[in-house]
Enzyme design. Structure first.
Site, PDB file in Angstrom:
ATOM      1  N   THR A  10       4.496  -5.414   1.299  1.00 12.43           N
ATOM      2  CA  THR A  10       5.783  -6.024   1.661  1.00 12.43           C
ATOM      3  C   THR A  10       6.511  -6.546   0.425  1.00 12.43           C
ATOM      4  OG1 THR A  10       4.571  -6.862   3.576  1.00 12.43           O
ATOM      5  CG2 THR A  10       6.832  -7.656   3.285  1.00 12.43           C
ATOM      6  N   VAL A  11       5.785  -7.363  -0.333  1.00 13.92           N
ATOM      7  CA  VAL A  11       6.386  -8.008  -1.499  1.00 13.92           C
ATOM      8  C   VAL A  11       6.831  -6.949  -2.513  1.00 13.92           C
ATOM      9  CG1 VAL A  11       5.838  -9.521  -3.427  1.00 13.92           C
ATOM     10  CG2 VAL A  11       5.038 -10.093  -1.141  1.00 13.92           C
ATOM     11  N   HIS A  62       7.251  -8.071   9.902  1.00 16.63           N
ATOM     12  CA  HIS A  62       5.956  -7.476  10.226  1.00 16.63           C
ATOM     13  C   HIS A  62       5.899  -7.113  11.711  1.00 16.63           C
ATOM     14  CE1 HIS A  62       4.396  -8.550   6.324  1.00 16.63           C
ATOM     15  NE2 HIS A  62       4.579  -9.826   6.513  1.00 16.63           N
ATOM     16  N   ARG A  84      -0.273   1.410   5.029  1.00 16.27           N
ATOM     17  CA  ARG A  84      -1.309   1.425   3.995  1.00 16.27           C
ATOM     18  C   ARG A  84      -2.648   1.702   4.661  1.00 16.27           C
ATOM     19  NH1 ARG A  84      -2.802  -3.740   0.014  1.00 16.27           N
ATOM     20  NH2 ARG A  84      -4.039  -2.548  -1.487  1.00 16.27           N
ATOM     21  N   ALA A 181       8.859  -2.766 -11.127  1.00 15.14           N
ATOM     22  CA  ALA A 181       8.148  -2.804  -9.836  1.00 15.14           C
ATOM     23  C   ALA A 181       6.676  -2.426  -9.991  1.00 15.14           C
ATOM     24  CB  ALA A 181       8.830  -1.873  -8.838  1.00 15.14           C
ATOM     25  N   GLU A 184       1.641  -4.759 -12.750  1.00 16.50           N
ATOM     26  CA  GLU A 184       1.485  -5.632 -13.921  1.00 16.50           C
ATOM     27  C   GLU A 184       2.765  -6.417 -14.189  1.00 16.50           C
ATOM     28  OE1 GLU A 184       0.717  -2.372 -13.799  1.00 16.50           O
ATOM     29  OE2 GLU A 184      -1.440  -2.752 -13.566  1.00 16.50           O
ATOM     30  N   ASN A 185       3.899  -5.746 -14.115  1.00  9.70           N
ATOM     31  CA  ASN A 185       5.156  -6.444 -14.404  1.00  9.70           C
ATOM     32  C   ASN A 185       5.556  -7.406 -13.292  1.00  9.70           C
ATOM     33  OD1 ASN A 185       5.402  -5.444 -16.946  1.00  9.70           O
ATOM     34  ND2 ASN A 185       6.594  -3.656 -16.300  1.00  9.70           N
TER      35      ASN A 185
END
Ligand SMILES: Nc1ncnc2c1ncn2[C@@H]1O[C@H](COP(=O)(O)OS(=O)(=O)O)[C@@H](OP(=O)(O)O)[C@H]1O
Length: 253
Positions: A10-11, A62, A84, A181, A184-185
């Site tokens: 989602t994030v 959701h 997922r 996106a 790591e970033n």
């Protein structure tokens, strides 16, 4: 519009949408958290004036298909559904439940697995959720994506989203979205890493919202017996759904 089930990315998708639609987010000149850029449909956490957000209004949810606003049924508004691998969803939720104070901490994976498979978890049954949205797809203007394909080729996933939403970005802008996106970033970006959540909501010593961001982490924690139990409960039921990639045995860790 964007619609998802719990723990599928989602994030990640919120951040991609913020980066695509808000230049100030993309070039770092605006410091607005993604929760306010793409707010929660069913829970107005920050008391935003949702009806008067600037167009295009972006939300995440959701909810199962039958609980979303009726207007969406007439293809008013676009839906991005991110699915997922349910084993990864469950494992991600297992750690998440330790970290989020409001969620009951589930003592062991077997207990969670039985609840997960019988739909006794937040947002109910994974299978019913995915199947419901898929079998009612004709009612909606909907794009299905998987966490796994986003992970495999983020650029193509971002392009699919742009095409679906009718947004054209230059090559440079697209590169910037993809770059920002990555897991790591995002972990380094205070607007996206959810470290802004207060101590009243999360126990920071027990985990992180952006935990690992990998495909196939379930293999490290589920036993062979647990995995077989899972397959038995879901695989047959899923054979008519086009989400076989979720079960691909070549998934990377
Ligand atoms: N950029 C990027 N790349 C890869 N993976 C990412 C990314 N952003 C978030 N995540 C992972 O998504 C998982 C959280 O899912 P959600 O955001 O859907 O959670 S929630 O339902 O809103 O609570 C959670 O998965 P796990 O790491 O497996 O627990 C996050 O790490």
């Amino acid at each position: 519009f964007q619609f998802l089930q719990s723990r599928p990315g989602t994030v990640w998708t919120q951040n991609i949408l913020s980066l695509i639609f808000y230049e100030g987010h993309r070039n770092g000149t605006e410091d607005i958290v993604i929760m306010d850029r793409v707010p929660w449909l069913e829970y107005n956490v920050n008391n935003l004036d949702l009806a008067n957000l600037s167009s295009p209004r972006l939300f995440f949810t959701h909810l199962p298909y039958y609980l979303v606003p009726r207007g969406l049924r007439n293809r008013r508004g676009k839906v991005i559904y991110v699915a997922r691998n349910p084993k990864d969803v469950m494992v991600s939720y297992f750690y998440f439940s330790k970290f989020m104070i409001a969620l009951e901490t589930i003592p062991d994976l077997n207990t969670l697995m039985e609840r997960f498979l019988s739909g006794k978890v937040v947002y109910s049954s994974w299978l019913d959720h995915v199947r419901g949205w898929y079998t009612h797809r004709e009612d909606f203007n909907i794009l299905f994506l998987t966490f796994e394909e986003m992970k495999k080729d983020l650029r193509s996933a971002v392009l699919k989203i742009c095409n679906f939403l009718g947004k054209r970005l230059s090559e440079k802008e697209l590169d910037s979205v993809v770059e920002q996106a990555t897991f790591e970033n995002m972990k380094r970006d205070p607007r996206a890493n959810y470290e802004f959540l207060p101590d009243t909501l999360v126990e920071k010593s027990k985990g992180q919202f952006l935990r690992k961001g990998t495909v196939g982490d379930w293999k490290k924690i589920m036993t062979v017996a647990q995995s077989e139990r899972f397959d038995m409960a879901l695989k047959e039921e899923m054979k008519d759904l086009p989400f076989n990639c979720l079960w691909d045995s070549n998934e990377e860790l």
